[in-house]
Structures are given as C-alpha cells and as structure tokens.
Design an enzyme around this catalytic site. Structure first.
Site, short mmCIF file in Angstrom:
data_model
loop_
_atom_site.label_atom_id
_atom_site.label_comp_id
_atom_site.label_asym_id
_atom_site.label_seq_id
_atom_site.Cartn_x
_atom_site.Cartn_y
_atom_site.Cartn_z
N LYS B 101 0.88 -1.17 0.00
CA LYS B 101 0.00 0.00 0.00
C LYS B 101 0.92 1.21 0.00
CE LYS B 101 -2.92 2.93 2.69
NZ LYS B 101 -3.74 3.20 3.88
N GLY B 190 -11.07 7.95 5.79
CA GLY B 190 -12.09 8.96 6.03
C GLY B 190 -13.46 8.45 6.42
N ASN B 211 -9.60 1.95 8.94
CA ASN B 211 -8.94 1.54 10.16
C ASN B 211 -9.58 2.21 11.38
OD1 ASN B 211 -7.15 0.99 12.28
ND2 ASN B 211 -5.33 1.34 11.10
N THR B 212 -9.46 3.55 11.44
CA THR B 212 -9.86 4.28 12.65
C THR B 212 -11.33 4.11 13.00
OG1 THR B 212 -8.18 5.88 12.01
CG2 THR B 212 -9.65 6.53 13.78
#
Lengths: 66, 256
Positions: B101, B190, B211-212
């Site tokens: 990535k 996002g 992820n977050t």
C-alpha cells in the site's frame, strides 16, 4: 566493539554474523527485515553477513497500521 | 445484476472490506475486530524492533490466519523513503508477488498524499514487480495516471486519514469510478461510520479500506460487523440499482 543498533550505540563482545546477532537478541528472523550499513540484507545472506566495529544495523518488523 | 469478483494483483478476495491494524487498545481487541469484519486483507506498518519492549513480536500472532497482509509505507514523506520501505516490506511479509500500500504524504497536518511523488514511486515499484496499491487524493486525473502506470488498484480518500468525516466529494469519486475501469477503485481513509461505508459502496466503489472507524469505536468488534454489513448492503444496492429521485411524491398504493 561498538555498533549502532537501531539507532543506539551498542557494545558487542566480538565481531559476529547477522544470524548470530538475531539469535542473541532472540529475534525470529522470519518476522523481521535487516539493514546492514543502510543496505537491505536478504534473509539467505544473514549467515554470511559479518558485523564489524562501527557498523550500522537496523532491525525492522511489522506493527499495527492503517 | 450479478456481482463480479474482487481481484487484487490476480488474487480474488471474498470480502470488499480491507481493514487496518492500527490504534487498537489491545491485541485481543484487534483480533476480535479483524475476525468480525469478515475482511480477507489487513494493512500493517513497519517500524524498528524495540529491543527493550518486545511485546510487538506477538502482533503477528494476533492477525487471524488466512488474512493477506498488506504492508504500507505510512509515515513516508519522500519517494526515496517509500521505495525503501516497500523493499523492506517485501522481506518481512511473504506475499508472492509482493504487495504494497503505497502512501507518500505531503503534509503532517492533513496527511494528504503527495501525488507527484506517488506517480513516480508507483512507476518504479511496478517495474520492480510489486503489486502497488496507491493511496491517492480524490483526483480523477491522478487516478487515471496511476491506472495507466500499472497500479493494481487505485485508492482515493473519502476524507483525510483518521478524520472520520465520511465521503466529502462523492462527485469526484464518481468521476474516478467512471474513469478507472481496468483495476479496482478502493476508497481508502475517512469513513467514520456504517452509513459512510454504504454510501461509498452505493456509488459503485469496488472496495473500502478503513482503520480508525473500527479501532476507535467503543466496541471495535461490533463496529467491524456493522462495517461488514454496510459494505455488503451498499454493494447490493449498487448492483440492484436505485430508483430515480423525484421532486414530488408518487403514491405507493393505487389511487381510488
């Protein structure tokens, strides 16, 4: 002799191979990558890579990330 | 409409959701979340081994077996750093061909990509045999150039990394989806909650990387499951095709 190991000055009793260094640090070589004086060492070359006075060694691994 | 397979670098993945492994409160919480997500691919970062604290050694064990590990070049601000990280990643993570990535950041405040560096690094890594997944801006021109350079997927952001602001520019994402047709378009970064993921998939994105949104949820395993369902339902809605929007009502029951 003194080397720079992951950015820290480290004293080792004598010159040794990268393979032996990993063994002494109890690091599984299958999960890390190593640089010797800024060059990536292929895993099959660990036992032929001799670490000398003043050398720079970086040992890297995977951690959490996005 | 029948769905097409989700293929990256010649390998088919059963889930269109790719998840990150950062910011989890603990490894067991991460493992549960990764499992609940149903994802088949997980991103990881590369750092120096901490010779005093060896606990990260168990990180690898906490990744569910069978998930493909996608190393990233996070925290790289130059082409040189990103290339070096990709080559190190190839040594640590045994993917054949090697996956990366590719992230080249332009600015620590926004973490927006340096797309000029990204094009240069993509070109070099493709030549070296990497399956390159570049994280890019929501710019259709750059997205097309990345496709032409041989990227295995194009990964535009929905909004800045870790912001959770959701899809800020659906128009540009739609343009990218119309422009990039030979490789998957994976919206990366996002997404904040399940509806954001559904919306992205309803537009026709091939996949989502997040992820977050999962890791910072109060219950990551539950949010991971929500995201799994949102990605699946958004995809189904896209395949089914939405009804046209009307400015006035249209009765569902026949008039008297």
């Amino acid at each position: 002799m003194k080397i720079l190991l992951n950015g820290k000055e480290t004293t080792l009793p004598n010159s040794l191979t990268l393979k032996l260094l990993l063994e002494q640090l109890q690091i599984q070589s299958g999960l890390v990558a190593c640089e010797h004086n800024l060059k990536i060492v292929r895993r099959q070359d660990y036992e032929h890579t001799t670490i000398e006075e003043g050398d720079q060694i970086e040992i890297l691994q995977m951690i959490g990330g996005g | 409409m029948k769905d097409k397979p989700f293929i990256i670098g010649g390998k088919e993945y059963a889930s269109r959701l790719i998840v990150g492994s950062g910011k989890y409160p603990s490894l067991p919480v991460m493992k549960d979340a990764l499992t609940s997500s149903g994802s088949r691919m997980v991103t990881v970062a590369l750092r120096r081994v901490d010779l005093k604290d060896r606990s990260p050694q168990s990180f690898y064990e906490a990744i569910p077996k069978g998930m493909t590990i996608l190393p990233n070049t996070a925290a790289c601000y130059t082409v040189e750093d990103a290339l070096k990280t990709a080559r190190i990643a190839r040594e640590i993570v045994a993917n054949d061909p090697p996956l990366i990535k590719l992230e080249i950041l332009g600015d620590p405040k926004t973490l927006l990509p340096d797309t000029i560096g990204l094009l240069e690094a993509t070109k070099i890594l493709v030549k070296e045999g990497f399956v390159v997944l570049p994280y890019t801006n929501d710019d259709p021109i750059i997205a097309k150039k990345l496709e032409d350079l041989g990227a295995a997927a194009v990964m535009p952001l929905a909004s800045p990394i870790g912001s959770g602001m959701g899809l800020l520019n659906p128009y540009n994402i739609q343009l990218i989806l119309e422009t990039v047709t030979s490789v998957p378009v994976i919206v990366d970064a996002g997404v904040g909650t399940a509806s954001d993921a559904s919306l992205v998939m309803e537009l026709g994105a091939d996949g989502i990387l997040m992820n977050t949104a999962i890791a910072e949820s109060k219950n990551p395993a539950q949010m991971a499951q929500a995201m799994k369902l949102a990605v699946e339902s958004g995809r189904l809605a896209y395949l089914a095709g939405r009804m046209p929007k009307r400015r006035i009502a249209s009765p569902s029951s026949p008039p008297q």
